[in-house]
Motif scaffolding. Sequence first.
Motif, PDB file in Angstrom:
ATOM      1  N   GLU A 275       0.822  -1.219   0.000  1.00 60.66           N
ATOM      2  CA  GLU A 275       0.000   0.000   0.000  1.00 60.66           C
ATOM      3  C   GLU A 275       0.849   1.259   0.000  1.00 60.66           C
ATOM      4  OE1 GLU A 275      -2.203   3.357   1.835  1.00 60.66           O
ATOM      5  OE2 GLU A 275      -0.390   2.344   2.521  1.00 60.66           O
ATOM      6  N   ARG A 276       1.917   1.291   0.781  1.00 60.70           N
ATOM      7  CA  ARG A 276       2.770   2.494   0.877  1.00 60.70           C
ATOM      8  C   ARG A 276       3.620   2.677  -0.383  1.00 60.70           C
ATOM      9  NH1 ARG A 276       1.544   6.529   3.115  1.00 60.70           N
ATOM     10  NH2 ARG A 276      -0.380   5.634   2.261  1.00 60.70           N
ATOM     11  N   VAL A 277       4.259   1.625  -0.833  1.00 61.94           N
ATOM     12  CA  VAL A 277       5.211   1.744  -1.947  1.00 61.94           C
ATOM     13  C   VAL A 277       4.504   2.168  -3.231  1.00 61.94           C
ATOM     14  CG1 VAL A 277       6.736   0.398  -3.448  1.00 61.94           C
ATOM     15  CG2 VAL A 277       6.938   0.191  -0.962  1.00 61.94           C
ATOM     16  N   ARG A 278       3.296   1.670  -3.449  1.00 59.05           N
ATOM     17  CA  ARG A 278       2.576   2.044  -4.676  1.00 59.05           C
ATOM     18  C   ARG A 278       2.274   3.539  -4.730  1.00 59.05           C
ATOM     19  NH1 ARG A 278      -2.702  -0.264  -5.874  1.00 59.05           N
ATOM     20  NH2 ARG A 278      -2.277   0.506  -7.979  1.00 59.05           N
ATOM     21  N   ARG A 279       2.280   4.209  -3.599  1.00 59.73           N
ATOM     22  CA  ARG A 279       1.984   5.633  -3.548  1.00 59.73           C
ATOM     23  C   ARG A 279       3.236   6.497  -3.605  1.00 59.73           C
ATOM     24  NH1 ARG A 279      -1.930   2.656  -1.941  1.00 59.73           N
ATOM     25  NH2 ARG A 279      -4.091   3.382  -2.026  1.00 59.73           N
ATOM     26  N   LEU A 283      10.318   5.919  -5.257  1.00 58.68           N
ATOM     27  CA  LEU A 283      10.820   4.853  -4.385  1.00 58.68           C
ATOM     28  C   LEU A 283      10.647   3.497  -5.063  1.00 58.68           C
ATOM     29  CD1 LEU A 283      11.818   3.719  -1.659  1.00 58.68           C
ATOM     30  CD2 LEU A 283       9.425   3.762  -0.887  1.00 58.68           C
ATOM     31  N   LEU A 284       9.514   3.294  -5.707  1.00 53.11           N
ATOM     32  CA  LEU A 284       9.265   2.041  -6.405  1.00 53.11           C
ATOM     33  C   LEU A 284      10.326   1.777  -7.467  1.00 53.11           C
ATOM     34  CD1 LEU A 284       7.330  -0.356  -6.675  1.00 53.11           C
ATOM     35  CD2 LEU A 284       5.893   1.058  -8.160  1.00 53.11           C
ATOM     36  N   GLU A 289      15.334  -1.051  -9.144  1.00 49.87           N
ATOM     37  CA  GLU A 289      16.723  -0.964  -9.611  1.00 49.87           C
ATOM     38  C   GLU A 289      17.660  -1.654  -8.622  1.00 49.87           C
ATOM     39  OE1 GLU A 289      17.219   3.215  -9.999  1.00 49.87           O
ATOM     40  OE2 GLU A 289      15.953   3.352 -11.790  1.00 49.87           O
ATOM     41  N   GLU A 290      17.411  -1.495  -7.343  1.00 47.02           N
ATOM     42  CA  GLU A 290      18.264  -2.119  -6.337  1.00 47.02           C
ATOM     43  C   GLU A 290      18.158  -3.635  -6.398  1.00 47.02           C
ATOM     44  OE1 GLU A 290      19.131  -1.117  -1.752  1.00 47.02           O
ATOM     45  OE2 GLU A 290      17.203  -2.129  -2.079  1.00 47.02           O
ATOM     46  N   VAL A 291      16.939  -4.152  -6.566  1.00 50.93           N
ATOM     47  CA  VAL A 291      16.759  -5.599  -6.683  1.00 50.93           C
ATOM     48  C   VAL A 291      17.531  -6.130  -7.880  1.00 50.93           C
ATOM     49  CG1 VAL A 291      15.077  -7.381  -7.302  1.00 50.93           C
ATOM     50  CG2 VAL A 291      14.574  -5.784  -5.465  1.00 50.93           C
ATOM     51  N   SER A 296      20.284  -4.453  -1.208  1.00 49.44           N
ATOM     52  CA  SER A 296      19.190  -4.672  -0.251  1.00 49.44           C
ATOM     53  C   SER A 296      19.023  -3.545   0.766  1.00 49.44           C
ATOM     54  CB  SER A 296      19.408  -5.986   0.504  1.00 49.44           C
ATOM     55  OG  SER A 296      20.619  -5.938   1.261  1.00 49.44           O
ATOM     56  N   ASP A 297      19.913  -2.549   0.777  1.00 52.25           N
ATOM     57  CA  ASP A 297      19.860  -1.519   1.816  1.00 52.25           C
ATOM     58  C   ASP A 297      18.547  -0.742   1.798  1.00 52.25           C
ATOM     59  OD1 ASP A 297      22.352  -2.297   2.577  1.00 52.25           O
ATOM     60  OD2 ASP A 297      23.411  -0.564   1.742  1.00 52.25           O
ATOM     61  N   LEU A 298      18.114  -0.303   0.623  1.00 55.63           N
ATOM     62  CA  LEU A 298      16.876   0.463   0.528  1.00 55.63           C
ATOM     63  C   LEU A 298      15.676  -0.421   0.852  1.00 55.63           C
ATOM     64  CD1 LEU A 298      15.487   3.148  -0.116  1.00 55.63           C
ATOM     65  CD2 LEU A 298      15.429   2.449  -2.524  1.00 55.63           C
ATOM     66  N   GLN A 299      15.711  -1.678   0.436  1.00 53.56           N
ATOM     67  CA  GLN A 299      14.614  -2.590   0.777  1.00 53.56           C
ATOM     68  C   GLN A 299      14.468  -2.709   2.289  1.00 53.56           C
ATOM     69  OE1 GLN A 299      14.981  -6.360  -1.630  1.00 53.56           O
ATOM     70  NE2 GLN A 299      16.613  -5.155  -2.563  1.00 53.56           N
TER      71      GLN A 299
END
Length: 451
Positions: A275-279, A283-284, A289-291, A296-299
């Motif tokens: 719910e948060r990330v989709r908004r 960040l999404l 890009e990190e994945v 993994s730091d941002l995750q």
Amino acid sequence: MAQPTTDPVRLPPGPRAPRVVQGIRFMASRRSSDGALARRYGPVFSLNLPIFGKTVLISDPALVKDLFTTGSDLVGRATNLGEVLGPGSTFSLDGEEHRQRRKMLVPPFHGKRMAGYEAIVEEEVLREIAGWPEGTEFETLPSMMRITLNAILRAVFGADGAAFDELRELLPRAVEIGSRLVVLPKFFRRDLGTHSPGGTMRRYRRRYDEIIDSLIADARNDPAFDERSDVLSLMLRARYDDGSVISDRHIADELLTLLTAGHETTATTLAWLVERVRRHPELLDRLTEEVDAGGSDLQQATIWEVQRVRPVIDGTSRRTLQRIRLGEWVIPENHVVMVSIAMAHAARDRFDDPSAFNPDRFVGAAPDNYAWIPFGGGIRRCIGAAFANMEMAVTLRTMLREFAFTPTSAAGEPYRSRGVANAPGAGGRAVVHRRSRVDLPTGPATAAALG
């Protein structure tokens, strides 16, 4: 830490409304009610509530630290969870008995064992999301519930089979009823007949005990019992300091604690994460890009920030066993001290712009254990915290690797109480498209979710 004292009682101010009125406000709109009281009285105030009785609510991290570091001779448990989960649950234990039980339960959920559980979680995520619809909005909460329940069942028992299939059906129903019984007066927890909540819970519990007894017998009869690494086998082989074992009935209570508390709260947090990330489209993109880059730091920071801004548990409590001094206050014996997790997470002296969803605040800086407290703290901190964090990290990276999430400008989903946990009101809705295994596109917002 809080200290014993003989000084005169000195309680913080609070509302003077009758107990029943305070209780209705507390139960019906706890977040807005607590926020309004905090604006009037500050981060410490007194309440008089049904079930809990006279209560001091705190959110100041300094007082939270004092409470969490206070010895078990001064403060004990203050929750109804033990009455639902059974006398052998850690939620029912105090003092030395609690300390020794916790010492026995922590090892299966820490250290090198986490690496072994990661493969189980990833398998369950891939199995579940294989059936996700593309381009159609759907609730993610039911999927998260299945992922976390299956993962904890496999970690606890180490295999699949008819008994596990029945537990998959039984436990969600028991959790739904039990989580509501916990916040109701004791009268409603009684067995008032086959169709009463208490009677239904008792019927579920009888069948659960039968299944666990069978699984315990199977484990003991396994020729490879001494080599088994599942949680059940580790508990059966565990010994107290005097060499005695945990009784089978207490093992059943502890397993129920792990299975129920260990899956619903994690699943609910994962739905909030979606719910948060989709908004937050930028960040999404960064997460995707990190994945792709193997980071993994941002995750991890995002998981921590979701737990800060959308804690699924409202609070954690202790009951005074003696008169204690907590900060400037003197609190009498048999008084509840309740920590407001949401208010602690919104402390302006600990978090810049606390109302903003900003995972970057935790990149390279792990949260403070007394300002960020989704797992509680001290000797009663959630035993499965490391397992839950691992589950969320594996689930997030697997979802981002397999799917592009379509961002949304819709208003955030409201809270919906499930009794103990607070879930996103619309179920953590998502729209996804499977990513190409040849060309994994990124930004902006993963090419508008491949549209």
